[in-house]
Motif scaffolding. Structure first.
Motif, short mmCIF file in Angstrom:
data_model
loop_
_atom_site.label_atom_id
_atom_site.label_comp_id
_atom_site.label_asym_id
_atom_site.label_seq_id
_atom_site.Cartn_x
_atom_site.Cartn_y
_atom_site.Cartn_z
N GLU A 205 18.89 -9.74 26.26
CA GLU A 205 18.88 -10.00 27.71
C GLU A 205 20.02 -9.27 28.40
O GLU A 205 19.86 -8.72 29.50
N GLU A 208 19.19 -5.58 28.54
CA GLU A 208 18.17 -5.33 29.56
C GLU A 208 18.80 -5.33 30.95
O GLU A 208 18.48 -4.46 31.77
N CYS A 209 19.71 -6.26 31.18
CA CYS A 209 20.40 -6.34 32.47
C CYS A 209 21.29 -5.12 32.67
O CYS A 209 21.33 -4.54 33.76
N ASP A 212 19.19 -2.11 33.51
CA ASP A 212 18.66 -2.22 34.88
C ASP A 212 19.74 -1.87 35.91
O ASP A 212 19.51 -1.10 36.84
N LEU A 213 20.93 -2.45 35.73
CA LEU A 213 22.02 -2.21 36.67
C LEU A 213 22.49 -0.76 36.62
O LEU A 213 22.81 -0.16 37.65
N THR A 226 29.25 -9.14 36.54
CA THR A 226 27.94 -9.77 36.38
C THR A 226 27.72 -10.29 34.96
O THR A 226 27.24 -11.40 34.75
N LEU A 227 28.09 -9.45 33.99
CA LEU A 227 27.87 -9.81 32.58
C LEU A 227 29.05 -10.57 31.97
O LEU A 227 29.00 -10.97 30.81
#
Length: 244
Positions: A205, A208-209, A212-213, A226-227
């Protein structure tokens, strides 16, 4: 550990000596000591009184001597209801003073304090501070361009050893730290070794994030926030995934 009756008698006698000394009385002769005698010093008198109280506690406990262990403090947390009480400084202040103002809002007797190093660690992880090596060979933390934009600057000051630079936070920067206190709290309450372990763990996950970012050209510093990982951990993962 329990004491024998004779030892309790000795404790009782020692307590009596302490009480007499605290009253300015020679425990051997029973006479008042001269006013200029060392035992009449206020600091010593207070010590004698304190020791007498400790001895009495042991006697009252039947001579049982127990190791006193301090209660474990709660992890740092800044309740929402006290955040409005934060004392902002109109003058730029160092991060150590900023941490002191935060800690003044909690009960430091029962709760762990916010360490100023946790604040700077988070600021480095999101690219607002950076570490550089000064002319003296020592590492120092200075604001980046993003740091300047939130109100963090370096000021030149003069001390007893000459000119030096200190990083300070204006009112806007103080508000920025307070607004991100929950994220900083996670760093503060995590041991350094555990932080490194967390940085090394990437779930599908998270990947994937990250992908995307990255495809949206989100800055590394924002991805790190964010992470909840360090800038270096994000960059290393991006390289491994062929994103940079």
């Amino acid at each position: 550990m329990y004491l024998m009756a004779t030892e309790i008698e000795m404790l009782t006698k020692a307590k009596m000596y302490m009480e007499k000394l605290a009253s300015g009385v020679d425990p051997i002769s029973g006479n008042l000591a001269p006013e200029e005698d060392v035992i009449n010093q206020l600091k010593l008198s207070r010590c004698f009184t304190y020791v007498a109280g400790v001895l009495q506690s042991v006697i009252d406990n039947g001579g049982k001597v127990e190791k006193v262990t301090k209660a474990k403090k709660l992890p740092f947390y800044l309740p929402l209801e006290v955040r409005d009480d934060f004392r902002f400084s109109d003058n730029p202040i160092p991060v150590s003073n900023l941490a002191e103002r935060i800690n003044s809002l909690i009960d430091t007797g029962t709760m762990s304090e916010m360490k100023y190093r946790s604040i700077t660690s988070w600021l480095i992880s999101v690219g607002i501070l950076e570490e550089i090596v000064g002319s003296n060979g020592k590492t120092k933390k200075v604001p980046t361009k993003d740091g300047n934009s939130v109100g963090i600057t370096s000021q030149q000051r003069t001390g007893m050893y000459g000119v030096y630079y200190v990083t300070v936070y204006n009112r806007t920067a103080q508000r920025f730290i307070l607004d991100n206190i929950d994220t900083i709290t996670e760093i503060n309450n995590t041991k350094p070794r555990d932080r490194e372990s967390a940085d090394s763990l990437w779930s599908p996950e998270f990947d994937e994030c990250l992908i995307d970012l990255s495809s949206k050209n989100v800055p590394v510093s924002e991805i790190a926030v964010t992470l909840k990982k360090s800038n270096s951990a994000v960059i290393q993962r991006m390289k491994k995934l062929g994103l940079c």
